[in-house]
Design a protein around this motif. Structure first.
Motif, PDB file in Angstrom:
ATOM      1  N   LYS A 272     -98.139  -3.705  11.474  1.00 25.22           N
ATOM      2  CA  LYS A 272     -97.452  -2.488  11.056  1.00 25.22           C
ATOM      3  C   LYS A 272     -96.687  -1.907  12.235  1.00 25.22           C
ATOM      4  O   LYS A 272     -97.086  -2.007  13.386  1.00 25.22           O
ATOM      5  N   ALA A 273     -95.568  -1.292  11.943  1.00 21.78           N
ATOM      6  CA  ALA A 273     -94.723  -0.712  12.995  1.00 21.78           C
ATOM      7  C   ALA A 273     -95.470   0.400  13.735  1.00 21.78           C
ATOM      8  O   ALA A 273     -95.279   0.585  14.940  1.00 21.78           O
ATOM      9  N   LYS A 274     -96.336   1.103  13.011  1.00 20.53           N
ATOM     10  CA  LYS A 274     -97.093   2.184  13.637  1.00 20.53           C
ATOM     11  C   LYS A 274     -98.024   1.637  14.717  1.00 20.53           C
ATOM     12  O   LYS A 274     -98.134   2.211  15.799  1.00 20.53           O
ATOM     13  N   GLU A 275     -98.691   0.525  14.423  1.00 20.13           N
ATOM     14  CA  GLU A 275     -99.581  -0.084  15.410  1.00 20.13           C
ATOM     15  C   GLU A 275     -98.783  -0.589  16.607  1.00 20.13           C
ATOM     16  O   GLU A 275     -99.224  -0.452  17.749  1.00 20.13           O
ATOM     17  N   MET A 276     -97.625  -1.160  16.341  1.00 21.40           N
ATOM     18  CA  MET A 276     -96.805  -1.689  17.420  1.00 21.40           C
ATOM     19  C   MET A 276     -96.327  -0.569  18.339  1.00 21.40           C
ATOM     20  O   MET A 276     -96.334  -0.718  19.557  1.00 21.40           O
ATOM     21  N   ARG A 277     -95.947   0.559  17.756  1.00 26.57           N
ATOM     22  CA  ARG A 277     -95.527   1.700  18.570  1.00 26.57           C
ATOM     23  C   ARG A 277     -96.668   2.204  19.437  1.00 26.57           C
ATOM     24  O   ARG A 277     -96.477   2.571  20.595  1.00 26.57           O
ATOM     25  N   ALA A 278     -97.876   2.217  18.868  1.00 21.57           N
ATOM     26  CA  ALA A 278     -99.041   2.681  19.625  1.00 21.57           C
ATOM     27  C   ALA A 278     -99.330   1.744  20.800  1.00 21.57           C
ATOM     28  O   ALA A 278     -99.659   2.200  21.904  1.00 21.57           O
ATOM     29  N   VAL A 279     -99.191   0.450  20.587  1.00 21.28           N
ATOM     30  CA  VAL A 279     -99.425  -0.515  21.660  1.00 21.28           C
ATOM     31  C   VAL A 279     -98.370  -0.354  22.748  1.00 21.28           C
ATOM     32  O   VAL A 279     -98.694  -0.365  23.945  1.00 21.28           O
ATOM     33  N   ILE A 280     -97.123  -0.197  22.360  1.00 18.87           N
ATOM     34  CA  ILE A 280     -96.048  -0.024  23.340  1.00 18.87           C
ATOM     35  C   ILE A 280     -96.239   1.274  24.120  1.00 18.87           C
ATOM     36  O   ILE A 280     -96.055   1.319  25.342  1.00 18.87           O
ATOM     37  N   ARG A 281     -96.622   2.330  23.426  1.00 20.67           N
ATOM     38  CA  ARG A 281     -96.857   3.608  24.086  1.00 20.67           C
ATOM     39  C   ARG A 281     -98.015   3.496  25.077  1.00 20.67           C
ATOM     40  O   ARG A 281     -97.935   3.998  26.212  1.00 20.67           O
ATOM     41  N   ALA A 282     -99.096   2.830  24.689  1.00 26.94           N
ATOM     42  CA  ALA A 282    -100.238   2.656  25.592  1.00 26.94           C
ATOM     43  C   ALA A 282     -99.837   1.816  26.805  1.00 26.94           C
ATOM     44  O   ALA A 282    -100.244   2.124  27.936  1.00 26.94           O
ATOM     45  N   GLY A 283     -99.050   0.788  26.583  1.00 27.55           N
ATOM     46  CA  GLY A 283     -98.578  -0.032  27.702  1.00 27.55           C
ATOM     47  C   GLY A 283     -97.705   0.764  28.647  1.00 27.55           C
ATOM     48  O   GLY A 283     -97.785   0.604  29.874  1.00 27.55           O
ATOM     49  N   GLY A 284     -96.859   1.621  28.103  1.00 27.27           N
ATOM     50  CA  GLY A 284     -96.022   2.485  28.931  1.00 27.27           C
ATOM     51  C   GLY A 284     -96.847   3.455  29.760  1.00 27.27           C
ATOM     52  O   GLY A 284     -96.549   3.699  30.927  1.00 27.27           O
ATOM     53  N   LYS A 285     -97.902   4.007  29.146  1.00 27.62           N
ATOM     54  CA  LYS A 285     -98.778   4.914  29.884  1.00 27.62           C
ATOM     55  C   LYS A 285     -99.478   4.187  31.022  1.00 27.62           C
ATOM     56  O   LYS A 285     -99.582   4.712  32.143  1.00 27.62           O
ATOM     57  N   VAL A 286     -99.960   2.992  30.767  1.00 26.48           N
ATOM     58  CA  VAL A 286    -100.636   2.218  31.813  1.00 26.48           C
ATOM     59  C   VAL A 286     -99.661   1.902  32.939  1.00 26.48           C
ATOM     60  O   VAL A 286    -100.010   2.017  34.120  1.00 26.48           O
ATOM     61  N   ALA A 287     -98.441   1.523  32.599  1.00 21.56           N
ATOM     62  CA  ALA A 287     -97.439   1.216  33.623  1.00 21.56           C
ATOM     63  C   ALA A 287     -97.106   2.464  34.437  1.00 21.56           C
ATOM     64  O   ALA A 287     -96.962   2.392  35.664  1.00 21.56           O
ATOM     65  N   ALA A 288     -96.983   3.613  33.776  1.00 22.14           N
ATOM     66  CA  ALA A 288     -96.673   4.851  34.480  1.00 22.14           C
ATOM     67  C   ALA A 288     -97.811   5.245  35.412  1.00 22.14           C
ATOM     68  O   ALA A 288     -97.577   5.642  36.564  1.00 22.14           O
ATOM     69  N   ILE A 289     -99.046   5.131  34.945  1.00 19.77           N
ATOM     70  CA  ILE A 289    -100.202   5.454  35.781  1.00 19.77           C
ATOM     71  C   ILE A 289    -100.259   4.516  36.984  1.00 19.77           C
ATOM     72  O   ILE A 289    -100.537   4.933  38.110  1.00 19.77           O
ATOM     73  N   PHE A 290     -99.967   3.247  36.761  1.00 24.38           N
ATOM     74  CA  PHE A 290     -99.958   2.280  37.857  1.00 24.38           C
ATOM     75  C   PHE A 290     -98.914   2.647  38.904  1.00 24.38           C
ATOM     76  O   PHE A 290     -99.181   2.599  40.102  1.00 24.38           O
ATOM     77  N   MET A 291     -97.725   3.009  38.461  1.00 18.76           N
ATOM     78  CA  MET A 291     -96.654   3.350  39.388  1.00 18.76           C
ATOM     79  C   MET A 291     -96.994   4.616  40.180  1.00 18.76           C
ATOM     80  O   MET A 291     -96.747   4.690  41.386  1.00 18.76           O
ATOM     81  N   VAL A 292     -97.567   5.625  39.529  1.00 12.53           N
ATOM     82  CA  VAL A 292     -97.944   6.859  40.218  1.00 12.53           C
ATOM     83  C   VAL A 292     -99.048   6.565  41.237  1.00 12.53           C
ATOM     84  O   VAL A 292     -99.015   7.059  42.374  1.00 12.53           O
ATOM     85  N   THR A 293    -100.009   5.737  40.857  1.00 12.43           N
ATOM     86  CA  THR A 293    -101.085   5.353  41.775  1.00 12.43           C
ATOM     87  C   THR A 293    -100.530   4.577  42.960  1.00 12.43           C
ATOM     88  O   THR A 293    -100.929   4.789  44.109  1.00 12.43           O
ATOM     89  N   LEU A 294     -99.597   3.669  42.702  1.00 14.39           N
ATOM     90  CA  LEU A 294     -98.975   2.893  43.765  1.00 14.39           C
ATOM     91  C   LEU A 294     -98.202   3.792  44.722  1.00 14.39           C
ATOM     92  O   LEU A 294     -98.279   3.631  45.946  1.00 14.39           O
ATOM     93  N   LEU A 295     -97.481   4.761  44.177  1.00 13.42           N
ATOM     94  CA  LEU A 295     -96.754   5.713  45.011  1.00 13.42           C
ATOM     95  C   LEU A 295     -97.722   6.541  45.859  1.00 13.42           C
ATOM     96  O   LEU A 295     -97.495   6.744  47.057  1.00 13.42           O
ATOM     97  N   GLY A 296     -98.807   6.991  45.245  1.00 17.87           N
ATOM     98  CA  GLY A 296     -99.812   7.756  45.989  1.00 17.87           C
ATOM     99  C   GLY A 296    -100.446   6.940  47.098  1.00 17.87           C
ATOM    100  O   GLY A 296    -100.668   7.446  48.206  1.00 17.87           O
ATOM    101  N   LEU A 297    -100.719   5.679  46.840  1.00 15.31           N
ATOM    102  CA  LEU A 297    -101.283   4.810  47.867  1.00 15.31           C
ATOM    103  C   LEU A 297    -100.297   4.615  49.015  1.00 15.31           C
ATOM    104  O   LEU A 297    -100.687   4.630  50.186  1.00 15.31           O
ATOM    105  N   GLY A 298     -99.019   4.457  48.693  1.00 16.09           N
ATOM    106  CA  GLY A 298     -98.005   4.309  49.736  1.00 16.09           C
ATOM    107  C   GLY A 298     -97.901   5.554  50.602  1.00 16.09           C
ATOM    108  O   GLY A 298     -97.813   5.464  51.830  1.00 16.09           O
ATOM    109  N   ILE A 299     -97.918   6.716  49.967  1.00 11.66           N
ATOM    110  CA  ILE A 299     -97.843   7.975  50.718  1.00 11.66           C
ATOM    111  C   ILE A 299     -99.087   8.161  51.579  1.00 11.66           C
ATOM    112  O   ILE A 299     -99.000   8.559  52.742  1.00 11.66           O
ATOM    113  N   ALA A 300    -100.266   7.858  51.021  1.00  8.30           N
ATOM    114  CA  ALA A 300    -101.503   7.988  51.794  1.00  8.30           C
ATOM    115  C   ALA A 300    -101.517   7.029  52.983  1.00  8.30           C
ATOM    116  O   ALA A 300    -101.949   7.389  54.086  1.00  8.30           O
TER     117      ALA A 300
END
Length: 79
Positions: free
Chosen positions: A37-65
């Motif tokens: 279903k398109a709804k499930e696919m959107r949820a998976v894409i949204r979750a993947g985007g959140k994980v990628a965003a969290i990873f990037m913020v964590t990576l930036l924080g590690l670089g600054i630290a």
């Protein structure tokens, strides 16, 4: 002793070839199932985007630290 590498390489090749065959077959069979279903696919894409965003913020924080720690210890950062 010259036969040992031949047997092991042949065995490794056969195991990897069989594994690749079944992996490709499984993915092909999954593609033939009814689309999700398109709804499930959107949820998976949204979750993947959140994980990628969290990873990037964590990576930036590690670089600054790391930068702050290197400056605090007085290390030379020039090549």
């Amino acid at each position: 002793m010259d036969w040992v590498p031949i047997v092991f390489v042949t065995f490794k090749f056969l195991v990897l070839a069989i594994g690749m065959f079944y992996a490709i077959k499984w993915h092909y069979d999954q593609g033939n199932k009814e689309p999700e279903k398109a709804k499930e696919m959107r949820a998976v894409i949204r979750a993947g985007g959140k994980v990628a965003a969290i990873f990037m913020v964590t990576l930036l924080g590690l670089g600054i630290a790391t930068y702050a720690l290197v400056n605090m210890l007085g290390m030379d950062m020039h090549y």
